[in-house]
Scaffold this motif. Structure first.
Motif, short mmCIF file in Angstrom:
data_model
loop_
_atom_site.label_atom_id
_atom_site.label_comp_id
_atom_site.label_asym_id
_atom_site.label_seq_id
_atom_site.Cartn_x
_atom_site.Cartn_y
_atom_site.Cartn_z
N GLY A 17 11.88 -5.93 -30.29
CA GLY A 17 11.17 -5.61 -31.52
C GLY A 17 10.12 -6.63 -31.94
N THR A 18 9.90 -7.67 -31.14
CA THR A 18 8.96 -8.72 -31.51
C THR A 18 7.54 -8.21 -31.41
OG1 THR A 18 10.51 -10.34 -30.62
CG2 THR A 18 8.28 -11.10 -31.04
N THR A 19 6.78 -8.37 -32.47
CA THR A 19 5.38 -7.95 -32.45
C THR A 19 4.55 -8.94 -31.64
OG1 THR A 19 4.78 -9.19 -34.43
CG2 THR A 19 5.64 -6.95 -34.76
N LYS A 20 3.36 -8.52 -31.26
CA LYS A 20 2.49 -9.41 -30.48
C LYS A 20 2.04 -10.60 -31.33
CE LYS A 20 1.13 -5.91 -27.28
NZ LYS A 20 0.10 -5.12 -26.65
N ARG A 21 1.89 -10.38 -32.60
CA ARG A 21 1.54 -11.47 -33.51
C ARG A 21 2.66 -12.51 -33.53
NH1 ARG A 21 -1.78 -12.14 -38.04
NH2 ARG A 21 -0.94 -13.58 -39.56
N ASP A 22 3.90 -12.03 -33.66
CA ASP A 22 5.04 -12.95 -33.66
C ASP A 22 5.20 -13.64 -32.31
OD1 ASP A 22 5.53 -12.24 -36.27
OD2 ASP A 22 7.15 -10.84 -35.79
N ASP A 105 -5.19 -6.09 -28.96
CA ASP A 105 -4.41 -5.45 -30.01
C ASP A 105 -4.59 -6.12 -31.37
OD1 ASP A 105 -3.51 -3.66 -28.19
OD2 ASP A 105 -1.45 -4.39 -28.11
#
Length: 200
Positions: A17-22, A105
Motif C-alpha cells: 500500500g505504499t505510495t510512490k511519494r512515500d 507519476d
C-alpha cells in the motif's frame, strides 16, 4: 540510527500500500542514514590516519605504531562500510532507472518538493536535468538546492551520492569493450564533431 532502522524503513517502503511519494521519502531517509554512517566511519578512519602521520616524524622508532594505526584505519568497520555501500548502490540503480516511473507519476512540482529543490532553483534544475529522477539528482544536482553541499567530487545530497555510487560501480564492473569512449569525436573529452553543413 543503525542497520536495523534502515532495514525497518526499507520494509515499510516495500509494503503493497505504499505510495510512490512515500516510497521516495523512505528511500531518501534510508540513503541519508547510510551516508551519515559512511561519513562517521570515514571521519574515524581519518583520525587514525592523522595520528599515524604525526608519529611518522619520529621514525624509525615509531614504525610499528604507524603500521598498526594504518592497519586499524584500513580495517575499521570495513563490513559496515561495505554494507552501506551496497545500500547506496542498490538505491542508486533504482533511482537511475526509475522502473516504477516515480517522476512521471508525481510530476515535476511534487518531485521538486520531495527532493527539497528551492523554488528559486526549480527552473534551472528543469533546464539542466529535465523532469526525471536521474536528471534532477545526477545531472542537475538539484537535491537540497538551498544547502551548499559544494561542487566537489562526491559532494551532494544523499540521493545524488547514491546515484554516484551506482555509476561508479557500473564503470568498475562493466566490461571495458562495452563502455563508451570518452575521447571519441563529440564525447565529453573528445574533439568537437565536424559542423553540419547544409546548402541553403
Amino acid at each position: 540510527m543503525t542497520y536495523d532502522t534502515m532495514a525497518a524503513l526499507a520494509d515499510i517502503g516495500t509494503k503493497p500500500g505504499t505510495t510512490k511519494r512515500d516510497a521516495l521519502t523512505i528511500a531518501r531517509r534510508v540513503v541519508r542514514i547510510a551516508c551519515e554512517h559512511r561519513d562517521r566511519i570515514a571521519a574515524e578512519r581519518g583520525a587514525l590516519r592523522r595520528k599515524a602521520r604525526k608519529l611518522r616524524q619520529f621514525l624509525p622508532f615509531t614504525a610499528q605504531q604507524v603500521a598498526d594505526l594504518e592497519a586499524m584505519a584500513r580495517e575499521y568497520q570495513a563490513e559496515q562500510l561495505e554494507g552501506t555501500g551496497q545500500v547506496l548502490r542498490a538505491f542508486g540503480f533504482l533511482l537511475l532507472r526509475d522502473p516504477d516511473d516515480i517522476a512521471g507519476d508525481l510530476g515535476f512540482e511534487q518531485l521538486a518538493d520531495l527532493l527539497s529543490i528551492n523554488p528559486a532553483h526549480r527552473e534551472k534544475a528543469r533546464q539542466e536535468g529535465g523532469e526525471t529522477l536521474h536528471g534532477l539528482l545526477l545531472l542537475a544536482r538539484a537535491e537540497e538546492s538551498a544547502t551548499d553541499h559544494g561542487q566537489g567530487w562526491g559532494q551532494g545530497g544523499p540521493l545524488y551520492r547514491a546515484c554516484q555510487a551506482a555509476v561508479i560501480d557500473f564503470i568498475q564492473t562493466c566490461p571495458a569493450d562495452q563502455l563508451p569512449d570518452p575521447f571519441a569525436p563529440g564525447a565529453p573529452f573528445g574533439p568537437p564533431p565536424p559542423p553540419e553543413l547544409r546548402i541553403v
